[in-house]
Motif scaffolding. Structure first.
Motif, mmCIF file in Angstrom:
data_model
loop_
_atom_site.group_PDB
_atom_site.id
_atom_site.type_symbol
_atom_site.label_atom_id
_atom_site.label_comp_id
_atom_site.label_asym_id
_atom_site.label_seq_id
_atom_site.Cartn_x
_atom_site.Cartn_y
_atom_site.Cartn_z
ATOM 1 N N GLN A 186 0.926 -1.184 -0.134
ATOM 2 C CA GLN A 186 0.084 0.053 -0.092
ATOM 3 C C GLN A 186 0.859 1.226 0.021
ATOM 4 O O GLN A 186 2.003 1.061 0.142
ATOM 5 C CB GLN A 186 -0.963 0.074 1.201
ATOM 6 N N GLU A 187 0.207 2.199 -0.225
ATOM 7 C CA GLU A 187 1.200 3.602 -0.165
ATOM 8 C C GLU A 187 1.464 3.819 1.479
ATOM 9 O O GLU A 187 0.584 3.688 2.367
ATOM 10 C CB GLU A 187 0.555 4.765 -0.598
ATOM 11 N N TYR A 188 2.682 4.183 1.714
ATOM 12 C CA TYR A 188 3.089 4.830 2.968
ATOM 13 C C TYR A 188 3.776 6.048 2.926
ATOM 14 O O TYR A 188 4.195 6.589 1.784
ATOM 15 C CB TYR A 188 4.231 3.690 3.482
ATOM 16 N N THR A 189 3.601 6.970 4.076
ATOM 17 C CA THR A 189 4.013 8.358 4.112
ATOM 18 C C THR A 189 4.927 8.221 5.427
ATOM 19 O O THR A 189 4.859 7.643 6.515
ATOM 20 C CB THR A 189 2.852 9.096 4.665
ATOM 21 N N VAL A 190 6.069 8.907 5.369
ATOM 22 C CA VAL A 190 6.976 9.306 6.258
ATOM 23 C C VAL A 190 6.136 9.671 7.528
ATOM 24 O O VAL A 190 5.500 10.781 7.382
ATOM 25 C CB VAL A 190 8.421 9.818 6.045
ATOM 26 N N SER A 191 6.203 9.052 8.848
ATOM 27 C CA SER A 191 5.202 9.842 9.814
ATOM 28 C C SER A 191 6.014 10.666 11.002
ATOM 29 O O SER A 191 5.588 11.240 11.881
ATOM 30 C CB SER A 191 4.558 8.660 10.440
ATOM 31 N N ALA A 192 7.513 10.492 10.849
ATOM 32 C CA ALA A 192 8.418 11.093 11.922
ATOM 33 C C ALA A 192 9.682 11.182 11.292
ATOM 34 O O ALA A 192 9.802 10.560 10.382
ATOM 35 C CB ALA A 192 8.248 10.497 13.505
ATOM 36 N N LYS A 193 10.424 11.908 12.070
ATOM 37 C CA LYS A 193 12.027 12.229 11.843
ATOM 38 C C LYS A 193 12.599 10.677 11.887
ATOM 39 O O LYS A 193 12.330 9.976 12.611
ATOM 40 C CB LYS A 193 12.599 13.002 12.926
#
Length: 137
Positions: free
Chosen positions: A38-45
């Motif tokens: 699925q699509e993923y997004t960077v959620s934190a540093k």
């Protein structure tokens, strides 16, 4: 690449021995969490886990356990928290090759990024790859 050490590990013991012989006894092993496609997004540093040297072992398609391992200098290893479109959280491991000047100009990374050898190139590791780094004191 110049200075790169390569090895085919055909057992867990040989995989561990290769990594410990090159990086020392005080090591940490990481891999990217297995997540669904699925699509993923960077959620934190991102968190830097290792720098300068790492041993990477890629699982090979074989009827029994075989890993292609290599030690790469001038690298940075980061752990990156991701969140999937469905809210699933996973940790991914990235490797940044800090100096690509000795790489072949035909390397796939340069084709994809439309750059020439020299600058850093970073990429994610899949969940079938183990990366060993010296532990920070």
């Amino acid at each position: 690449m110049e200075g790169e050490e390569k090895f085919c590990a055909t057992s867990l013991e040989s995989l561990i021995d290769f990594s410990v012989e090159r990086l020392g006894l005080n090591v940490r092993v990481l891999s990217t969490d297995a997540g669904k496609k699925q699509e993923y997004t960077v959620s934190a540093k991102a968190t830097m886990i290792g720098d300068h040297k790492a041993a990477v072992c890629h699982k090979m398609r074989y009827p029994y356990a075989v890993h292609y391992c290599h030690v790469i200098a001038d690298t940075e290893v980061d752990e990156v928290p991701l969140v999937g479109a469905d809210g699933t959280k996973v940790k991914a491991v990235t490797v940044c090759h800090l100096n690509t000047s000795a790489w072949s100009p035909d390397h796939m990374a340069f084709q994809v990024l439309k750059i020439k050898p020299g600058p850093a190139v970073c990429h994610f590791l899949d969940s079938n790859t183990l990366i060993w780094v010296p532990k920070k004191d």
